[in-house]
Design a protein around this motif. Structure first.
Motif, PDB file in Angstrom:
ATOM      1  N   ASN A 181      -6.735   3.118  10.093  1.00 33.05           N
ATOM      2  CA  ASN A 181      -7.863   3.834  10.964  1.00 33.05           C
ATOM      3  C   ASN A 181      -6.589   3.821  12.458  1.00 33.05           C
ATOM      4  OD1 ASN A 181      -9.932   5.068   9.387  1.00 33.05           O
ATOM      5  ND2 ASN A 181     -10.744   3.570   9.684  1.00 33.05           N
ATOM      6  N   ARG A 182      -6.276   2.241  12.732  1.00 41.43           N
ATOM      7  CA  ARG A 182      -5.356   1.973  13.722  1.00 41.43           C
ATOM      8  C   ARG A 182      -4.124   2.185  13.687  1.00 41.43           C
ATOM      9  NH1 ARG A 182      -6.877  -3.178  16.918  1.00 41.43           N
ATOM     10  NH2 ARG A 182      -9.077  -2.055  17.031  1.00 41.43           N
ATOM     11  N   PHE A 183      -3.560   2.120  12.370  1.00 46.11           N
ATOM     12  CA  PHE A 183      -1.844   2.501  12.763  1.00 46.11           C
ATOM     13  C   PHE A 183      -1.685   3.588  12.575  1.00 46.11           C
ATOM     14  CE2 PHE A 183      -2.659  -2.038  12.555  1.00 46.11           C
ATOM     15  CZ  PHE A 183      -2.110  -2.678  14.108  1.00 46.11           C
ATOM     16  N   ARG A 184      -2.440   4.318  11.436  1.00 47.33           N
ATOM     17  CA  ARG A 184      -1.957   5.624  10.990  1.00 47.33           C
ATOM     18  C   ARG A 184      -1.957   6.922  12.159  1.00 47.33           C
ATOM     19  NH1 ARG A 184      -7.341   8.146   8.098  1.00 47.33           N
ATOM     20  NH2 ARG A 184      -8.537   8.336   9.595  1.00 47.33           N
ATOM     21  N   ARG A 185      -0.453   7.345  12.172  1.00 45.10           N
ATOM     22  CA  ARG A 185      -0.220   7.826  12.848  1.00 45.10           C
ATOM     23  C   ARG A 185      -0.767   9.581  12.933  1.00 45.10           C
ATOM     24  NH1 ARG A 185       4.501   6.023  16.530  1.00 45.10           N
ATOM     25  NH2 ARG A 185       5.069   4.095  15.880  1.00 45.10           N
ATOM     26  N   ILE A 234      -6.294   8.217  -3.030  1.00 48.14           N
ATOM     27  CA  ILE A 234      -5.934   9.844  -3.290  1.00 48.14           C
ATOM     28  C   ILE A 234      -7.114  10.307  -2.298  1.00 48.14           C
ATOM     29  CG2 ILE A 234      -5.509  12.577  -3.876  1.00 48.14           C
ATOM     30  CD1 ILE A 234      -2.830  10.639  -4.649  1.00 48.14           C
ATOM     31  N   GLY A 235      -8.453   9.437  -2.494  1.00 46.26           N
ATOM     32  CA  GLY A 235      -9.004  10.274  -1.456  1.00 46.26           C
ATOM     33  C   GLY A 235      -9.408   9.972  -0.686  1.00 46.26           C
ATOM     34  N   ILE A 236      -8.406   8.683   0.383  1.00 49.37           N
ATOM     35  CA  ILE A 236      -8.540   8.305   1.634  1.00 49.37           C
ATOM     36  C   ILE A 236      -7.732   9.483   1.932  1.00 49.37           C
ATOM     37  CG2 ILE A 236      -8.888   5.716   1.280  1.00 49.37           C
ATOM     38  CD1 ILE A 236      -6.179   5.300   1.664  1.00 49.37           C
ATOM     39  N   THR A 237      -6.976  10.385   1.748  1.00 45.68           N
ATOM     40  CA  THR A 237      -6.042  11.379   2.666  1.00 45.68           C
ATOM     41  C   THR A 237      -6.977  12.264   2.589  1.00 45.68           C
ATOM     42  OG1 THR A 237      -5.914  12.523   0.183  1.00 45.68           O
ATOM     43  CG2 THR A 237      -4.435  10.647   0.952  1.00 45.68           C
ATOM     44  N   HIS A 238      -8.129  12.651   2.358  1.00 40.44           N
ATOM     45  CA  HIS A 238      -9.463  13.463   2.474  1.00 40.44           C
ATOM     46  C   HIS A 238     -10.492  13.202   3.594  1.00 40.44           C
ATOM     47  CE1 HIS A 238      -7.268  16.499  -0.453  1.00 40.44           C
ATOM     48  NE2 HIS A 238      -7.385  15.024  -1.200  1.00 40.44           N
ATOM     49  N   ALA A 239     -10.877  14.360   4.051  1.00 39.84           N
ATOM     50  CA  ALA A 239     -11.338  14.537   5.023  1.00 39.84           C
ATOM     51  C   ALA A 239     -12.816  14.834   4.864  1.00 39.84           C
ATOM     52  CB  ALA A 239     -11.390  14.972   6.610  1.00 39.84           C
ATOM     53  N   GLN A 240     -13.152  15.819   3.666  1.00 34.75           N
ATOM     54  CA  GLN A 240     -14.614  16.360   3.083  1.00 34.75           C
ATOM     55  C   GLN A 240     -15.443  15.567   2.327  1.00 34.75           C
ATOM     56  OE1 GLN A 240     -14.162  20.217   0.976  1.00 34.75           O
ATOM     57  NE2 GLN A 240     -11.854  20.922   2.516  1.00 34.75           N
ATOM     58  N   GLY A 284     -12.349  -4.647   4.820  1.00 33.20           N
ATOM     59  CA  GLY A 284     -13.342  -3.714   6.093  1.00 33.20           C
ATOM     60  C   GLY A 284     -11.887  -3.916   6.657  1.00 33.20           C
ATOM     61  N   VAL A 285     -10.820  -4.727   7.123  1.00 35.43           N
ATOM     62  CA  VAL A 285      -9.803  -5.219   7.820  1.00 35.43           C
ATOM     63  C   VAL A 285      -8.970  -4.116   6.979  1.00 35.43           C
ATOM     64  CG1 VAL A 285      -8.201  -6.785   8.250  1.00 35.43           C
ATOM     65  CG2 VAL A 285     -10.579  -7.449   7.944  1.00 35.43           C
ATOM     66  N   LEU A 286      -8.977  -3.928   6.419  1.00 36.99           N
ATOM     67  CA  LEU A 286      -7.689  -2.836   5.474  1.00 36.99           C
ATOM     68  C   LEU A 286      -8.330  -1.809   6.187  1.00 36.99           C
ATOM     69  CD1 LEU A 286      -6.884  -3.838   1.799  1.00 36.99           C
ATOM     70  CD2 LEU A 286      -5.789  -4.423   3.903  1.00 36.99           C
ATOM     71  N   ALA A 287      -9.427  -1.278   6.279  1.00 44.35           N
ATOM     72  CA  ALA A 287      -9.765  -0.208   6.610  1.00 44.35           C
ATOM     73  C   ALA A 287      -9.554   0.529   8.056  1.00 44.35           C
ATOM     74  CB  ALA A 287     -11.222   0.342   6.347  1.00 44.35           C
ATOM     75  N   ILE A 288      -9.901  -0.946   9.041  1.00 42.78           N
ATOM     76  CA  ILE A 288      -9.687  -1.248  10.145  1.00 42.78           C
ATOM     77  C   ILE A 288      -7.938  -0.721  10.382  1.00 42.78           C
ATOM     78  CG2 ILE A 288      -9.680  -2.476  12.448  1.00 42.78           C
ATOM     79  CD1 ILE A 288     -12.229  -3.518  10.831  1.00 42.78           C
ATOM     80  N   GLY A 289      -7.498  -1.491   9.810  1.00 40.50           N
ATOM     81  CA  GLY A 289      -5.731  -1.895   9.740  1.00 40.50           C
ATOM     82  C   GLY A 289      -5.158   0.200   9.041  1.00 40.50           C
TER      83      GLY A 289
END
Length: 543
Positions: free
Chosen positions: A479-483, A279-285, A472-477
């Motif tokens: 950020n890159r592939f989410r639309r 849930i946390g990775i879906t938020h921006a605050q 780190g690799v998953l975080a890059i993925g």
């Protein structure tokens, strides 16, 4: 009175005395300058002798205070956080016109926070926990956001619900303790033979699980930490929530194996460790992301306690306390970083982001940080079983969440690119950075959770490093592939509460109208007549 007893008395007495001084409006306005003084006796008490017991009262009623190893770990770490967060808060309040409520609730929460780590009897623990809950809810209410009032009321309501379960457990504990003793150690020793053992354990685990933010009753965390002022969020997420940890470590006798209770607790904790990340990775605050990080990390601590309870491993007590102490320091530091970054421009941001990144990745187990030591200490409890493998996966997930937090943190910088946060705020945050890095090493060398050669062995360093690299690799993925950013409500399951409230209001109105109708004289007489006829008919049939 010995030195150790005097320090324990001062650890609670100094913030309590300052709280009493708030009765004077003139003194109340001056007390923020003394916020950093109040935790100093607790810091000194954490390093003093643990063989003494302080008794306040007489033969009829007395409160007892003492320190054990987990209490000393958490008390010392909490005192450091209250000290530097107090410096941050004093400067924070300088720009506010109304500070009275914040000052009172800050000192109240500090008194309760120090007390729960020191108290040695059941009544004292419940008293200190209540003081902490009231003060903490007031700090949330003092927030500037539009949801602060609702968040504060929710925090207090959930605290009262948790304490209702806890009170039932404490009463059953006291009933089962021989000789009428109210000491926590006596109650814990008597629990295995108690005729109410299972209900007692259930009540304690439910009440303290709610306090710890265990999924699914975690939704108060994003509300509270998101609405509270930055220094308040730091101490609440760091120190206040650890009251549940010290209670579980003291109330549960880990010398006995109870898999029926330990394994469900571990399962819920491990689920929460991943749920908070998801849930946390879906938020921006940044504050909301950190709130879900607390859901995740407290879930992991509960899993360690659950596995230790299931296996009857006494080493769980120190390992879980050490992990919780590290989380206390780091989470307080990260919340203070949010306040510093909000006042810092992008041109000056690197000097804040780099130390914050090291501290944040430490939660995932970055080698040579306190997080790596905490994971290493917990590994002995979790072992090489399925729980151990899941714990490694949680390190990967935590790294993903922390990298997401760092990205959100950079986006929250001040609009003026050359803005610089006040020196007092930056200094308090930097002191917590140093404490988060140095204190876990000092504690690790002083307590029986491992040796330095074991922690620095190449195999141990690699086992700590590769989950961070994988994260780190998953975080890059990610950020890159989410639309499209998926953003769930800030409180996920807590978002259904307004609907529950509305349904409750409708039900209450219906019940109120029904009650008014039934209480009419004619209706009451008719109801009584029908009941008499029914009763008479039943008697006739029975004959």
């Amino acid at each position: 009175m010995t030195l150790s007893e005097g320090l324990m008395a001062a650890a609670i007495g100094v913030p309590l005395l300052m709280l009493l001084l708030c009765a004077s409006a003139h003194l109340r306005r001056r007390l923020p300058a003394w916020f950093a003084i109040a935790p100093l006796p607790a810091l000194a008490a954490a390093g003093a002798s643990q063989s003494e017991t302080l008794v306040l009262g007489n033969s009829r009623f007395a409160l007892r205070f003492a320190l054990d190893t987990p209490g000393a770990l958490l008390l010392g770490s909490a005192a450091l956080l209250w000290l530097f967060a107090g410096i941050f808060a004093a400067r924070f309040l300088r720009d506010r016109r109304r500070i009275d409520g914040f000052v009172v609730c800050w000192l109240m929460a500090m008194t309760g926070s120090m007390g729960v780590f020191l108290v040695a009897d059941l009544i004292g623990f419940y008293l200190m926990l209540a003081v902490l809950s009231v003060g903490a809810s007031g700090l949330v209410l003092d927030g500037d956001g539009p949801d602060a009032r609702y968040a504060g009321a929710l925090y207090l309501g959930i605290a009262l619900l948790a304490e209702a379960f806890l009170l039932g457990g404490l009463v059953l504990l006291a009933q089962a303790t021989p000789g009428g003793s109210l000491l926590i150690r006596d109650a814990a020793a008597a629990l295995p033979e108690s005729p109410w053992r299972d209900p007692t354990l259930l009540l304690l685990l439910v009440g303290l699980g709610i306090k710890a933010g265990l999924v699914p009753l975690h939704f108060w965390m994003p509300y509270a930490y998101g609405a509270a002022p930055t220094p308040a969020a730091a101490v609440l997420s760091g120190a206040a929530v650890k009251a549940s940890v010290i209670a579980l470590l003291r109330f549960l006798p880990f010398g006995h194996a109870w898999p029926d209770f330990g394994m469900p607790l571990a399962a819920l904790g491990l689920f929460g460790a991943f749920y908070g990340v998801a849930i946390g990775i879906t938020h921006a605050q940044p504050k909301i992301v950190l709130a879900y990080s607390s859901v995740s990390q407290m879930g992991f601590v509960m899993a360690v306690i659950g596995i230790g309870l299931a296996s009857g491993d006494p080493s769980t007590v120190v390992a879980a306390a050490f992990y919780a102490a590290h989380h206390l320091l780091v989470k307080g530091t990260l919340f203070l970083a949010v306040g510093v970054v909000a006042l810092t421009g992008t041109a000056k941001l690197r000097r804040v982001r780099v130390p914050t990144a090291v501290i944040a990745l430490g939660l995932g187990g970055l080698p040579l940080t306190g997080g790596a030591l905490a994971k290493f200490a917990a590994k002995d409890v979790l072992g090489d079983s399925l729980a151990g493998s899941i714990a490694v996966a949680s390190s990967v997930a935590t790294t993903v969440l922390m990298l997401h937090f760092l990205q959100c943190l950079g986006a929250s910088a001040a609009a003026d690119s050359h803005a610089r946060a006040p020196a007092a705020l930056t200094g308090a945050w930097l002191a917590m950075v140093l404490a988060s890095l140095a204190v876990p090493w000092a504690l690790y060398l002083d307590i029986p959770v491992g040796t330095l050669p074991e922690a620095l062995a190449p195999a141990a360093l690699w086992s700590a490093l590769w989950p961070v690299l994988a994260g780190g690799v998953l975080a890059i993925g990610w950020n890159r592939f989410r639309r499209k950013r998926l953003c769930l409500p800030a409180t996920d399951v807590g978002d259904v509460l307004p609907h529950v409230v509305r349904a409750g209001v409708v039900a209450a109105q219906y019940c109120s109208g029904t009650d008014a109708f039934v209480r009419r004289w004619s209706v009451s007489c008719l109801t009584l007549l029908l009941a008499a006829l029914l009763f008479g008919g039943l008697l006739a049939v029975a004959r």
